[in-house]
Scaffold this motif. Structure first.
Motif, short mmCIF file in Angstrom:
data_model
loop_
_atom_site.label_atom_id
_atom_site.label_comp_id
_atom_site.label_asym_id
_atom_site.label_seq_id
_atom_site.Cartn_x
_atom_site.Cartn_y
_atom_site.Cartn_z
N GLU A 80 6.40 -4.45 10.11
CA GLU A 80 5.70 -3.23 9.73
C GLU A 80 6.56 -2.38 8.81
OE1 GLU A 80 6.43 0.00 13.22
OE2 GLU A 80 5.32 -1.79 13.85
N SER A 110 1.05 -2.41 9.40
CA SER A 110 1.61 -3.39 10.33
C SER A 110 0.86 -4.71 10.19
CB SER A 110 1.50 -2.88 11.77
OG SER A 110 1.92 -3.85 12.70
N SER A 128 3.01 -6.46 16.59
CA SER A 128 3.51 -6.12 15.26
C SER A 128 4.62 -7.09 14.87
CB SER A 128 4.04 -4.69 15.23
OG SER A 128 4.51 -4.36 13.94
N ASP A 186 0.05 -8.44 12.04
CA ASP A 186 0.06 -9.24 13.27
C ASP A 186 -0.06 -10.70 12.87
OD1 ASP A 186 -0.28 -10.48 15.70
OD2 ASP A 186 -1.76 -9.04 16.45
#
Length: 620
Positions: A572, A557, A569, A559
């Motif tokens: 992902e 994932s 997230s 960010d």
């Protein structure tokens, strides 16, 4: 230590049958020198700091909480959150260990070759090993004490017209029924629902196959509580008086749903259409199956929720497991609260709800217990972290985790609180008194010293004073903080990656992934399998991991919003056990190529290995 204790509900319903061999959250302090008994009333629910881990989708009232039932209820009560329906499927005190099958993913390079050859992946040949998720091994009285506390906590956050389903089987259900009469009141009992299933239920030769579970159904206020009547359509082989005929010429009758649920139930909706509920157990061939032990069919939970709740009501499951309750509640337009102490449960329901495009917040109770995946695996790991500890030492009862063989002191018994039992987390005078006046004296070995680990301690100064004044044995008692040891159970995996940008897209290539814990587990699996094969005169096919180690990755994932704190997230990918990629919850027939891309600049990367351990690394 908890920030504070939040009171339970008032005293239990009077005039009910009770089980006299459980303490009901009261701790009893007995001295062997006399018959005097001191009772300490329950403190209430321990309220700890609760941290927001991740926000998925839009802000909402839906919650996924990692923590035990008691602490989750304390948080909900402190926040003023009430629930309208509770469905819980807790451990059954069955004495069984429940395991998770861990599948080795395909090497991305191998997956590319298979794709080039236009060959479909299949489950055959995929390497896997098992890891224990939790041990459902309780002494009867301990289980009932633990369940009583949970029921009291749950009752304290139920709304005035709320109801609760308790799903159990023959092992312990009849005892818990008495507890529920005591907590909720016999007059608030709605029904005992029998879930009868056709598969499973294997029995010994001297028994009949066991093929049903019991679901005890209670409400808070029988004067105002109403269920949603469900009409069941039963199809018949031939025509009788009052029989109807559907558009396909089949004979049927519509009846009110009974308290026995089995097979496929055909619900008649208000518009006359039919909704089918499959109440059979989820089999391995089912599309619902998530390789999660004790998973229940969605059709069963769907029907129960339809009976006892309406849209926008809050549905809670405090032993959430695979997340069936949360998923079904979301589909039916209910708000949901999923709670479980195991990280595999939280990850399973999180991924499941992402695929459903649900909005929810993931929170974690910060009770000072740094768990490794789940309580059972943490306890197993602790026994390896205590230097020199040997388990199952002769002359040392199961009260102790084991004993350390010291060259000067001899055998030193070691006590470690059971992490799944909330009563054991606080070291107090009743526990120390039991150790002094019972457990040390019952040892079949001479112990010059014992070590007592604790998570929380009531009053350390007062405790040491009590030991000094009341320890009539020659055994020294050393107190140690377990949190220092628990910290060592969680060690991040190592990740090597490279970032590139082409046009308006960022690409992160995973170059290497190292998980020492998984390597050790795989080596143990190979050693055991090889030894068994040699003994049987067979050839063993071991699990082999490439130098890059990408077969050990389940989810990646990115960010692109926060560089620290709460995880968001932005994008992902999840690699399923066949090697196919799931993009932001959407399944595909693509094989993973060892990369993940993003239109936004990634700030952090999270990698989850196939056993559920997650590591977060800054990209900058």
């Amino acid at each position: 230590m908890p920030i504070k204790y939040i009171p339970y509900t008032p005293n239990t319903i009077e005039g009910q049958a009770v089980l006299d061999n459980i303490t009901r959250t009261k701790r009893v302090l007995r001295y062997r020198e006399n018959n005097e008994v001191y009772n300490r009333l329950e403190r209430g629910m321990p309220y700890y700091e609760v941290e927001t881990v991740e926000q998925v989708g839009k802000p909402s009232d839906n919650l996924v909480i990692r923590g035990e039932c008691l602490s989750a209820c304390a948080y909900l009560k402190e926040q003023g959150i009430k629930v309208d329906l509770v469905y819980i499927d807790p451990p059954f005190a069955s004495g069984a260990d429940y395991a998770k099958k861990v599948y080795i993913r395909r090497n991305p390079k191998l997956a590319e070759k298979i794709k080039a050859a236009e060959t479909e992946m299949d489950i055959e040949g995929i390497k896997a090993f098992e890891e224990t998720m939790y041990g459902d091994i309780w002494q009867k009285e301990d289980f009932l004490n633990w369940m009583y506390e949970n029921l009291q906590a749950i009752k304290s956050i139920m709304s005035e017209n709320a109801s609760i389903y308790m799903h159990l089987d023959w092992h312990i259900g009849h005892y818990v029924k008495i507890l529920m009469d005591e907590v909720f009141g016999e007059n608030n009992f709605v029904n005992e629902i029998i879930w009868a299933y056709r598969s499973g239920g294997a029995s010994k030769k001297a028994s009949i196959a066991r093929k049903h579970d019991c679901i005890y159904f209670y409400c808070n206020n029988p004067d105002t509580f109403e269920i949603n009547t469900i009409k069941e359509r039963q199809y018949l082989d031939k025509k009788f008086i009052g029989t109807l005929v559907d558009e396909n010429g089949r004979f049927y009758v519509d009846t009110i749903l009974t308290d026995t649920l089995m097979g496929v139930i055909h619900r008649v909706l208000d518009d006359g259409s039919i909704k089918n509920y499959s109440c059979r157990p989820v089999l391995n061939v089912s599309k619902e199956r998530l390789d999660y032990s004790t998973q229940k069919p969605e059709g069963l939970v769907d029907l129960l929720l339809e009976i006892a709740s309406n849209k926008d009501m809050v549905v809670a499951d405090f032993f959430g497991g695979s997340g069936v309750t949360a998923k079904v509640a979301n589909e039916l337009g209910r708000k949901f609260i999923h709670c479980d102490i195991g990280i595999n449960s939280i990850q399973t329901v999180r991924d499941r709800l992402v695929a459903e495009k649900a909005n929810f917040t993931v929170k974690e109770v910060k009770d000072g217990v740094n768990l490794f995946r789940n309580p059972q695996q943490t306890m197993d790991k602790l026994s390896t972290l205590i230097t020199g500890l040997q388990t199952k030492v002769e002359g040392v009862s199961n009260f102790w985790l084991g004993a350390i063989n010291d060259s000067k002191l001899g055998s030193v018994p070691v006590y470690v609180p059971e992490l799944i039992d909330s009563q054991q987390k606080l070291l107090d005078i009743p526990t120390i008194n039991r150790i002094i006046n019972q457990e040390i004296q019952n040892l079949s070995i001479t112990a010059k010293k014992v070590i007592v680990y604790y998570i929380d301690i009531d009053d350390e100064k007062e405790l040491k004073k009590f030991i000094k004044e009341n320890n009539a044995t020659t055994t020294d008692i050393e107190l140690r903080d377990l949190k220092n040891l628990l910290h060592e159970t969680v060690v991040n995996d190592e990740l090597e990656f490279s970032v590139s940008k082409e046009k308006e897209e960022y690409s992160i290539s995973i170059d290497k992934f190292i998980s020492d814990r998984l390597k050790q587990k795989i080596n143990e699996f190979n050693d055991k399998g090889n030894l068994q094969a040699i003994n049987k005169g067979k050839k063993f096919d071991p699990i082999n991991i490439s130098e890059e180690g990408l077969e050990l990755i389940e989810l990646i994932s990115l960010d692109c919003k926060n560089s620290e704190g709460e995880w968001f997230s932005s994008t992902e990918i999840k690699i399923d056990k066949l090697g196919y990629v799931i993009y932001d919850g959407e399944k595909s027939k693509d094989f993973w190529n060892g990369k993940i891309t993003s239109k936004e600049k990634p700030l952090r990367i999270k990698v989850r290995n196939i056993s559920g351990d997650e590591s977060i690394v800054s990209v900058e």
